[in-house]
Each structure stands twice: as structure tokens, then as C-alpha cells.
Design an enzyme around this catalytic site. Structure first.
Site, PDB file in Angstrom:
ATOM      1  N   HIS A 160       0.859  -1.198   0.000  1.00 44.12           N
ATOM      2  CA  HIS A 160       0.000   0.000   0.000  1.00 44.12           C
ATOM      3  C   HIS A 160       0.889   1.238   0.000  1.00 44.12           C
ATOM      4  O   HIS A 160       1.326   1.720   1.046  1.00 44.12           O
ATOM      5  CB  HIS A 160      -0.914  -0.003   1.221  1.00 44.12           C
TER       6      HIS A 160
ATOM      7  N   HIS B 286       1.419   4.922  -2.585  1.00 41.33           N
ATOM      8  CA  HIS B 286       0.965   5.700  -3.743  1.00 41.33           C
ATOM      9  C   HIS B 286       2.160   6.348  -4.431  1.00 41.33           C
ATOM     10  O   HIS B 286       2.959   7.021  -3.770  1.00 41.33           O
ATOM     11  CB  HIS B 286      -0.016   6.788  -3.303  1.00 41.33           C
TER      12      HIS B 286
ATOM     13  N   HIS C 240      -9.553   0.906  -0.924  1.00 42.48           N
ATOM     14  CA  HIS C 240      -9.370   1.587   0.351  1.00 42.48           C
ATOM     15  C   HIS C 240     -10.723   1.590   1.071  1.00 42.48           C
ATOM     16  O   HIS C 240     -11.755   1.851   0.458  1.00 42.48           O
ATOM     17  CB  HIS C 240      -8.982   3.052   0.138  1.00 42.48           C
TER      18      HIS C 240
ATOM     19  N   GLU D 225     -10.902   3.954   6.737  1.00 43.78           N
ATOM     20  CA  GLU D 225      -9.871   4.919   7.142  1.00 43.78           C
ATOM     21  C   GLU D 225     -10.580   6.147   7.714  1.00 43.78           C
ATOM     22  O   GLU D 225     -10.595   6.373   8.919  1.00 43.78           O
ATOM     23  CB  GLU D 225      -9.000   5.287   5.938  1.00 43.78           C
TER      24      GLU D 225
ATOM     25  N   ASP E 248       2.127   4.102   2.717  1.00 41.11           N
ATOM     26  CA  ASP E 248       1.072   4.934   2.136  1.00 41.11           C
ATOM     27  C   ASP E 248       1.643   6.038   1.245  1.00 41.11           C
ATOM     28  O   ASP E 248       1.714   5.870   0.031  1.00 41.11           O
ATOM     29  CB  ASP E 248       0.178   5.505   3.235  1.00 41.11           C
ATOM     30  N   ASP E 249       2.020   7.156   1.821  1.00 43.35           N
ATOM     31  CA  ASP E 249       2.594   8.293   1.071  1.00 43.35           C
ATOM     32  C   ASP E 249       3.802   8.787   1.852  1.00 43.35           C
ATOM     33  O   ASP E 249       3.752   9.841   2.506  1.00 43.35           O
ATOM     34  CB  ASP E 249       1.562   9.419   0.924  1.00 43.35           C
TER      35      ASP E 249
END
Length: 309
Positions: free
Chosen positions: A2, A4, A184, A187, A264-265
Site C-alpha cells: 500500500h 501511492h 481503500h 480509514e 502509504d505516502d
């Protein structure tokens, strides 16, 4: 599993891609750090889209993918399943999918041939987009899957803007073409968001951490062996949980839920996948044996063929 691509651009590369007309984007590293102190999820999306808009050409896409894979290889990450929002790039900069695909193929080839690591793409539908737009995105994903670049169809964005049921036709067509679904959910919205995905037989759930609010759902995820892609620092930085110590990752592990640790990021949240493992080990007292088991589980839950796993 996961992460991006557009959220993993190096800050130095953001400054390199920035032009004078991009006056909404800070022009110093200190400014970028202040800019990415997020007030809430909509603020995060605003920053994310602004950074995505810096990708003006296919060469820019290849550049950020090469740099991302360099950073993965430097951490000894052998395989990555990276989410890429092709529809935003097409919308903001008019780069057609075919040219995006060519650039991404070059970047993935670089990782394979020069770095000795593998990666594949998760092309995502953005919640809030029309079903017609989702149909278009699925056609791109199927096309990329035929070429060996795309591993799965995702569903991302603000959970309140649309559930998977709104894109049932597109998701069904992807599944018919052999594309797994990795949405997703759970969250910024609670267990009901995760439940909405279960009829579509997801291969994994991105985030999914708010399942902890419904122990019957936790049991169903465990019994159906649906893995969660957990992003601890991201959850804290976006206010899903007040602190890392209050994150439910250890409770989910105790309940027998399959999960992996992810970034994630990374640059937007001031982390890397290596730092995520280190932070979780410290915060939750995870032994090296547990961490090793989590890595093995992530390999098992990847979308690679069995021989490559």
C-alpha cells in the site's frame, strides 16, 4: 502493498518539477514540510492533487517511478504493489493512458533490469467520479493487466463520496478480466465502509483499521482471511488515531487478522517503509520474529504468482 506513487515523490523532485506558475506549492524544503502538516483528509487530498499536477509529461512519470524504485531498492524492498491514479494525471495534464502506460513500463523495466526488484501497479477508481469515468479507468487497468504492468483495480479517495456499489459494473468487468479488487476502506469512515466492500470479494482492504470498532467485522475479516494494508504513521498524521501508541495494529494482530505494514505516502507523512517497521517495533514491542512473520505474510498476500512469492 500500500503505497501511492504520486504521494511518494521526493521533496527535492517536487521542487525540481515546480514552475513559477505553480504558486500554490511552496518553493523550499522547509515550506514543503510546513505545507504537509495536514489539517484533515480533504486538506491532504488538496495537497496530493496539487503535487500530481506537477507531472506534466510522460518523462515526469518515468522519473518519479525510477526514483521511487531506487528508494525501494535502497531499503531492500524486493517487491512493491504501487497505487497510481491514472485518471487524475489524464484529467489535470491531459496525458492519455497509452502514453502514461509507456512511461510506466519503462520505469518498471528499469527496476527489474537495473535494480533487480519487481513492482506492479494498482490503478484506482477515485470515489466521487462518475460510473462512466470508472468504466474508462477499468479499461485502462485491463489494458495494463494484459501487458503485465497492472496487478489490480483499486478504489481510493474520500470514502464519503461514493461506495463500491456505485461502481459495481466496472468492478465486475475488472474481475471478469482477472483483475483482483483492492479498495481503500475503513480509514476516514468506520466499519460500514469496509462492509460495503465485502460483497465484491476484495483481495485485500487498504487501511481497514476502523474494523476494530466492530468485533463481528473483525471476526469476519479473520475468518475470510481478507488482509488489511495497515499504514500506521499515515493514520496518525491524518488524525484517524491520536497517536501511534493508540493505533489498533496490535489488537488486530491479537484478533488473528492478516495484515501488513505499509508507508502509504512516505514523503508526505515523513516516513519510509523501513521507519514504519522500526516505529511499530518500538511502539508495540514487536519482536524480530513477529516482524519477520509480517514480511512473510505480506509476500503471501501480494498479487504475485506463487513461484515469485
Amino acid at each position: 502493498l500500500h503505497v501511492h506513487l504520486e504521494g511518494s515523490i521526493r521533496p527535492e523532485t517536487v521542487l525540481k518539477l515546480r514552475r513559477p506558475e505553480d504558486d500554490g506549492i511552496p518553493d523550499t524544503l522547509d515550506g514543503l514540510r510546513d505545507w504537509t502538516v495536514f489539517r484533515d483528509f480533504p486538506h491532504f487530498v488538496e495537497v496530493y492533487v496539487a503535487i500530481s499536477s506537477l507531472l506534466r509529461t510522460p518523462d515526469d512519470l518515468e522519473l518519479i517511478l525510477r526514483e521511487f524504485l531506487d528508494d525501494q531498492a535502497a531499503q531492500n524492498v524486493l517487491h512493491t504493489e504501487v497505487t497510481f491514479t491514472a485518471s487524475t494525471i489524464e484529467k489535470t495534464r491531459g496525458i492519455p493512458w497509452e502514453r502514461q502506460k509507456e512511461a510506466l513500463a519503462r520505469g518498471l523495466g528499469y527496476g527489474r533490469e537495473e535494480l533487480g526488484i519487481s513492482a506492479g501497479l494498482v490503478i484506482d477508481i477515485v470515489r466521487g467520479d462518475s460510473p462512466e469515468r470508472a468504466d474508462e479507468v477499468v479499461e485502462w487497468a485491463i489494458d495494463g493487466h494484459r501487458d503485465g504492468l497492472v496487478l489490480a483495480l483499486g478504489l481510493s479517495g474520500e470514502e464519503r463520496l461514493g461506495g463500491p456499489e456505485e461502481y459495481a459494473s466496472a468492478i465486475g468487468r475488472a474481475r471478469e478480466a482477472g483483475l483482483p479488487f483492492v479498495p481503500h476502506a475503513g480509514e476516514t469512515v468506520g466499519p460500514e465502509s469496509i462492509r460495503a466492500c465485502l460483497p465484491f470479494s476484495p483481495a485485500r482492504i487498504g487501511h481497514g483499521v476502523r474494523a476494530i470498532e466492530d468485533l463481528r467485522l473483525v471476526a469476519e475479516l479473520r475468518d475470510r482471511a481478507i488482509p488489511l494494508e495497515v499504514n500506521p504513521t499515515s493514520n496518525v498524521r491524518l488524525g484517524v488515531f491520536p497517536s501511534l501508541e493508540e493505533h489498533p495494529l496490535p489488537r488486530l494482530l491479537d484478533e488473528g487478522v492478516r495484515l501488513s505494514i505499509n508507508s502509504d505516502d512516505g514523503p508526505l507523512f515523513g516516513t519510509t517503509i523501513s521507519e514504519e517497521y522500526a516505529r511499530c517495533a518500538e511502539a508495540f514491542g514487536l519482536s524480530s520474529d513477529v516482524l519477520y512473520t509480517l514480511v512473510q505474510g505480506a509476500a503471501s498476500d501480494s498479487l504475485l504468482p506463487p513461484s515469485e512469492k
